[in-house]
Write an enzyme that holds these catalytic residues in place. Structure first.
Site: not given
Length: 368
Positions: A259, A271, A331, A274, A294-295
């Protein structure tokens, strides 16, 4: 097709209505009929549109005619006829810009000979340069949709596009698909989408208002209002939300959501990831489960990721944060501070093993 008219009169007041809405403002293959008609007329030299329309529907009509520079609205037919000059093209009722088999209501006539009544019934002296299909109601429009789909698909195949199953392929008339591209079953192309040469789209993919570069594959995914470069693969099961720019030779794999983000050339997001509100450089590798956070519940922030970065599996980047060129994240790290270039960021608790804890836990339940 001979077309000398530069002005078209489109009569929406005498158009068939469905739920109070002029039929020409309904969508056919995802495109408002009025938009499709106007673009076909513009390609044949029409530059001005006089639209006879109720005030209620002017905003919707204006939106459907957004690609037209010269649009004027009139409250009634008399005003439109009085304003017309030279020869005009008249659309007295709803039409679809495909070949008619029962006569077209569209006609051309000299403006000086027109009367308001002529917007309902064509004068005897008119000529008919366009053989377009009339539609008088929603049921007829639905029947026309299948024919329109066949006509658009046939046009694409004549231009060198392979459509494996035309019955399950739906292409908006505003779309452009280049030669050598293959559309697999279940493909839906919407809006002003452009697909480059040599692509493979589908199966079961929907692309809306996007530009796709040549040689790119989109498999079982949805893309919206974004740009994808050349020789890139998207999917299966990827979701590209608006305002994304994906570069050349990229990989956006299964269960990836993007997005409002940019991916540089050669970047791989394989895979379960986001990427939101992020600027990503070239040749970056996203490990499985990476999330750009991000929010914060009130405001959204951006992440900046340099080129040649390796993000380990299950990395959380807490925006705003910057990862420098060539850096690594371990990781399972939750990164809250900037990472310098070529550094390794480790942001996780030290592991502690408690011997025999599991066995004791099971015995506690067995004793009960």
């Amino acid at each position: 097709m001979e077309m000398a008219c530069q002005t078209a009169i489109v009569n929406l007041k005498e158009d068939a209505f469905s739920a109070g809405k002029p039929l020409m403002l309904h969508e056919l293959l995802f495109c408002p009929i009025l938009t499709w008609v106007s673009e076909e007329l513009q390609s044949n030299g029409v530059r001005r549109f006089f639209v006879v329309c109720e005030e209620t529907w002017r905003e919707a009509a204006q939106q459907a005619l957004s690609s037209v520079q010269g649009v004027e609205f009139f409250a009634d037919a008399a005003q439109a006829v009085q304003a017309a000059q030279d020869e005009v093209l008249v659309l007295p009722s709803a039409v679809v810009p495909v070949q008619s088999f029962a006569g077209s209501p569209v006609y051309a006539a000299d403006a000086d000979t027109l009367t308001p009544a002529d917007l309902k019934t064509a004068p005897e002296t008119c000529r008919r340069p366009l053989d377009w299909m009339a539609v008088t109601g929603m049921k007829e429009l639905q029947r026309a949709a299948a024919l329109c789909r066949e006509i658009i698909n046939a046009r694409l195949m004549a231009e060198g596009v392979t459509i494996v199953d035309p019955a399950t392929t739906y292409v908006d008339p505003r779309c452009h698909v280049a030669e050598g591209t293959v559309l697999l079953p279940g493909t839906i192309l919407r809006g002003k989408t452009t697909v480059g040469a040599g692509c493979e789209i589908g199966p079961n993919s929907m692309i809306r208002e996007c530009t796709i570069g040549e040689g790119t594959t989109v498999n079982a995914s949805q893309l919206n209002e974004s740009t994808v470069g050349s020789h890139t693969s998207v999917g299966p099961f990827a979701y590209i939300r608006p305002h994304c720019r994906i570069g050349d030779h990229c990989r956006v794999g299964d269960f990836v959501e993007m997005k409002n983000s940019t991916l540089g050339n050669g970047t791989k997001v394989s895979h379960l990831t986001y990427v939101g509100d992020s600027d990503v450089g070239e040749e970056v590798n996203f490990g499985c489960g990476t999330v750009t956070s991000n929010y914060d519940g009130h405001k959204k922030y951006r992440c900046t990721i340099g080129s040649h970065v390796f993000l380990g599996c299950n990395t959380n980047l807490i925006a705003p944060v910057t990862v420098g060129d060539g850096a690594y994240t371990a990781a399972g790290s939750t990164v809250t501070e900037d990472v310098p270039g070529d550094a390794l960021a480790i942001a996780r608790e030290r592991q502690t093993n408690k011997p025999d804890w599991a066995a004791k836990f099971r015995r506690s339940w067995e004793d009960k």
